[in-house]
Design a protein around this motif. Structure first.
Motif: not given
Length: 194
Positions: A155-176
């Motif tokens: 989140a700090e590196r990409l300047d986005i919220s920690e919640h967004t990071v968590k959601k994106q990882v979960q979504n990636a896992l759902k797809v993969l």
């Protein structure tokens, strides 16, 4: 048939050399059980002994022209039986040595090669599936799994919220997960390790 029963082995051999099938039948009838007992005593395996005796008598018929006229038929059959058993034992020993060598090779050498091939194939499959993800989701997932960064660090590196990071990882896992389901345990370890 009474002529054959009362004849000597030398007479039967002479008739056998003349392609007399009745003489062969009488020899077979007279010596089969003796030769079988001799072979079975060495092999201790009924089917193998029966096969060996069958081969001995088949060989007798095929080689009948080469028999000596005054052949000691009983001795000839015993020697043939002994040689057949020795050949079978040698073949079995060779087969066991060969199978042992293959097992040793598979256990020592090939296992490492197979593991490397499996890991390589899994990595290639994972890379293909990751490449199919949306760019931002792929970047976040790779930072999480390949770079082993925490959600907060991403989140700090990409300047986005920690919640967004968590959601994106979960979504990636759902797809993969469904795409990699058939690939097995190796992919599961790669996906869920942290």
């Amino acid at each position: 048939m009474a002529v054959y029963k009362n004849s000597s082995d030398a007479e039967r051999v002479a008739l056998l050399k003349g392609d007399d099938q009745a003489a062969f039948t009488e020899i077979y009838r007279r010596y089969w059980s003796l030769i079988y007992a001799h072979v079975y005593k060495m092999l201790r395996d009924r089917p193998a002994a029966e096969d060996a005796v069958q081969e001995i008598f088949s060989s007798l018929w095929l080689k009948r022209q080469g028999l000596k006229d005054a052949a000691n038929l009983k001795g000839y059959l015993y020697v043939n039986a002994r040689n057949r058993v020795f050949n079978l034992i040698e073949q079995q020993k060779t087969r066991q040595n060969y199978l042992g060598a293959i097992a040793k090779y598979l256990n020592e050498e090939d296992l490492a090669t197979l593991t490397l091939i499996d890991e390589k194939e899994c990595a290639e499959l994972l890379d293909r599936e990751l490449a199919a993800l949306p760019p931002k989701m792929r970047e976040i997932f790779e930072l999480s799994r390949k770079s082993d960064l925490s959600h907060k660090e991403i989140a700090e590196r990409l300047d986005i919220s920690e919640h967004t990071v968590k959601k994106q990882v979960q979504n990636a896992l759902k797809v993969l997960k469904p795409r990699l389901h058939d690939a097995g345990l190796s992919i599961a370890i790669i996906l869920f390790m942290r």
